[in-house]
Structure formats: C-alpha cells, structure tokens
Design an enzyme around this catalytic site. Structure first.
Site, short mmCIF file in Angstrom:
data_model
loop_
_atom_site.label_atom_id
_atom_site.label_comp_id
_atom_site.label_asym_id
_atom_site.label_seq_id
_atom_site.Cartn_x
_atom_site.Cartn_y
_atom_site.Cartn_z
N ASP A 14 0.56 -0.97 0.15
CA ASP A 14 0.16 0.40 -0.16
C ASP A 14 0.68 1.13 -0.27
O ASP A 14 1.37 1.20 1.14
CB ASP A 14 -1.02 -0.19 1.24
CG ASP A 14 -1.78 0.93 0.85
OD1 ASP A 14 -2.40 1.48 0.38
OD2 ASP A 14 -2.81 1.21 1.85
N ASP A 108 -2.50 2.86 -6.12
CA ASP A 108 -1.51 2.41 -5.06
C ASP A 108 -1.28 1.68 -4.25
O ASP A 108 -1.00 1.33 -2.97
CB ASP A 108 -1.90 3.43 -4.55
CG ASP A 108 -3.37 3.67 -3.76
OD1 ASP A 108 -4.15 3.04 -3.96
OD2 ASP A 108 -3.42 4.33 -2.61
N GLU A 109 -2.35 0.06 -4.40
CA GLU A 109 -2.60 -0.93 -3.70
C GLU A 109 -2.25 -2.18 -4.25
O GLU A 109 -3.39 -2.27 -5.52
CB GLU A 109 -3.04 -1.00 -2.53
CG GLU A 109 -4.84 -0.53 -2.62
CD GLU A 109 -5.29 -1.10 -1.05
OE1 GLU A 109 -5.06 -1.37 -0.64
OE2 GLU A 109 -6.42 -0.11 -1.41
#
Length: 365
Positions: A14, A108-109
């Site tokens: 993350d 983003d993850e």
C-alpha cells in the site's frame, strides 16, 4: 460447517498517501506541508491528504469545506491522474519481477502471492523489504506492506506500521492476533457495522469468534459467513492476476443542491451519455442498473433494477435510470447523482472458479 484453512504467502503493498506524496515529490515547495489533493470549493472533495494534513483530521472523501475548517493552512492541489497512473505502472513492473500473481486493487495498492516466486526467496518478509526499497530508489516514494497467510490478514497488517513500514503476521501468530484485534480494524467492517457490533457486545476478534454462524447471519446477512470465517483466520480467496471489472459508471456533484426530479432528469441524461461512452470504450454491457443519490445531509440512497437483457446504449441507460428516479419521492435536496451498470457480460461463472488448496503448509515468513 467444514473449515478449510489455506496457507499462502501473501503481501499487501500500500503506497503511503500516494497522490499527495507524488505531489510533494514533484514540487519541493510542498515538502513537509499539509496538502490535500482535490478541490477546496464548497462542493470539492479531498481525494488524498498528506500525513501532515492527516494530523489535523483531514482524510480522503472529506469535503473541501470541512477539511479547510480543520486545517486552515491546508494547501489544495489539483489531481493529475495521468501522472499517478504512470507511476503506478512503474511500481507494478517491480511487483512482476517477483511474481505474476499480482492483483491490483487501485493505483496505489495490490496483493502479491509470493508462495512460489521468481526469485526463489523463501521469506515473504524479505521480498516485501526488497520491493519497498526498489520502489523508493526507482520511483522515489514510500510504501508500506503487510505479510501473512491470506489476503485478509495481509491487508490488515499493512496498516499497522504505516507510513514506510511493514508488519508480518506469522502462521503461529494468527489466532492470537485476530482475537486481540478490535473489530473496527477488520477489513470490510465500516463505521455502521462497527457500531452495530459494539451494540451486540462484539468488540474484538475473540468476541466475534464466540458468536455462532447462525447468530452472525441473523444480524449481518450474507456478510455473517465472512465474519465467521475471518475471525478464525480463514480467507481462502486467491490472488487473482486478472481482475474482471464488475461495474462501470459515472457520477456528478452539483454546485448547488437540486430538489426537483425534473432538473435531476436533465443531469441524468448527461451522465447516461458519459456511462454509455465508457461502456463502448470497454466493449461491455450490463444487466443491473443502479441510480445513486447523495442528499444534502450526505445520506446516500441507491435504487437498482436487474433487466432481462444486457444494455449499453445511452437511450436505454437514461430511460431505465429515469424510471428509478421517479420510483419514489426524493427525501431531501440532492448534491450528487450517479449511474452504474453491473452484472456485466464480462463476468465469469463463479462455479468454474478453482477451489482453494486446503492443505496446511509450513511456510517460512
């Protein structure tokens, strides 16, 4: 019910305050400043907040107006999604150096299954450390990671040592970790569910584990089975390298609240046009159409209908959502409406999904 506990080596990576961190990296004047990516108008919404801003209580999905009240010196930056997407692709290439089993959740993850990895590295924790170092050296951004035997635990673990840290939950630590975990930290437990659990005397994983499957289904419906299993460390969902899109839609926030269905209908036509354009670009059609209404008091209402045939044209999307709009009277004035299509013709028959391996493995983390 028979329980199958599958042990894999799963990493959840993350990025730390991704959008805000990119803006701070690209503009040195924003370093160490409280910034929010999004709009600061009365209708603006915070898409991401730097850690400096989070200290004041600013967080994503908060209105720009409220964020400014919490942090008067907050600096608003317009989002640059093309830039975020480009960096996300660079980060993803690093993931693929270790495994092809990469399941992105957003820009983003992502989840990575490194049980059998390209480096032949037996330690998932060391792989996570390497990945985070590479992201920092090659992209310039910090990432946090969670490592454990399944996706649920890896996701929970990635939040524990944020920012710029990682947490490993070893197989032998799983039971104790979950029993001590406050239910508000369980992935999938939102504020409303958390409050409901508290009212039922469920505060920790141990409390949740003590409830029967029947009790949990009675109070939480279909989610009851999920809570029953994860409270026992069981989450056998595999990392899916190819995630099938489950829905597609668009929404719009108004500069002034709208209280008339007639005026909303005009806006719906514009949104239907945008949804149809996206459906055409993705070459998909859907059977279930949903109208989302957010009222001025921020209450969200959804109205859905499943059709007999797949649709994707602007005319049909508009016609069906207009029916949903006039289905019942508005509760209040409206600040946002959205249209989404789900039950898409790209979804695979879940009956053909592969069954999880039930063997318990001794893994070095």
């Amino acid at each position: 019910m028979p329980l199958k506990l599958t042990h894999r080596k799963i990493i959840h990576v993350d990025m730390d305050a991704f959008y805000a961190s990119v803006e701070q990296m690209d503009n040195p004047d924003l370093q160490d400043k409280a910034i929010a990516v999004g709009g600061n108008s009365k209708r603006g919404v915070v898409a991401a907040a730097s850690y400096e801003a989070r200290k004041f209580g600013v967080k994503s999905a908060m209105s720009g107006f409220k964020a400014t009240k919490l942090c008067p010196d907050l600096i608003f930056v317009k989002p640059r999604f093309d830039r975020y997407k480009k960096l996300s692709q660079r980060i993803r290439r690093i993931f693929f150096e270790y495994t092809d089993l990469v399941e992105p959740l957003s820009l983003d993850e992502a989840y990575l299954d490194v049980t059998h990895n390209k480096k032949g590295q037996p330690s998932a924790s060391k792989i996570a450390e390497e990945i985070r170092r590479k992201i920092k050296s090659q992209v310039g951004l910090n990432a946090s990671a969670g490592i454990s035997i399944n996706k649920f635990l890896a996701k929970v673990a990635s939040d524990i040592n944020k920012p710029n840290g990682q947490k490993t939950i070893l197989p032998e630590e799983v039971e104790e970790f979950i029993e001590q975990l406050d239910v508000r930290f369980f992935y999938g437990v939102g504020k409303v569910t958390q409050e409901k659990m508290y009212r039922l005397g469920i505060f920790t994983g141990k409390d949740l584990k003590e409830k029967s499957l029947g009790f949990l289904k009675e109070h939480f419906g279909k989610s009851g089975k999920y809570y029953y299993l994860v409270s026992r460390g069981i989450h056998n969902s595999p990392v899916k390298a190819e995630r099938t899109r489950k829905s597609l839609g668009a929404e719009r926030t108004f500069s002034d609240n709208i209280s008339s269905e007639v005026f909303l209908s005009e806006r719906l036509k514009q949104i239907a046009h945008e949804v149809a354009k996206r459906m055409k670009k993705q070459d998909v059609a859907g059977k279930t159409i949903t109208l989302k209404i957010k009222y001025s008091n921020f209450e969200v209402q959804t109205r859905s209908k499943t059709l007999k045939l797949y649709i994707s044209s602007e005319e049909l999307i508009f016609e069906k959502t207009k029916d949903l709009l006039y289905q019942e009277k508005l509760k209040d004035s409206v600040r946002l409406i959205g249209i989404s299509l789900s039950n898409l013709n790209t979804e695979k028959d879940s009956l053909h999904a592969s069954k999880p391996i039930s063997a318990q493995l001794k893994l070095k983390f």
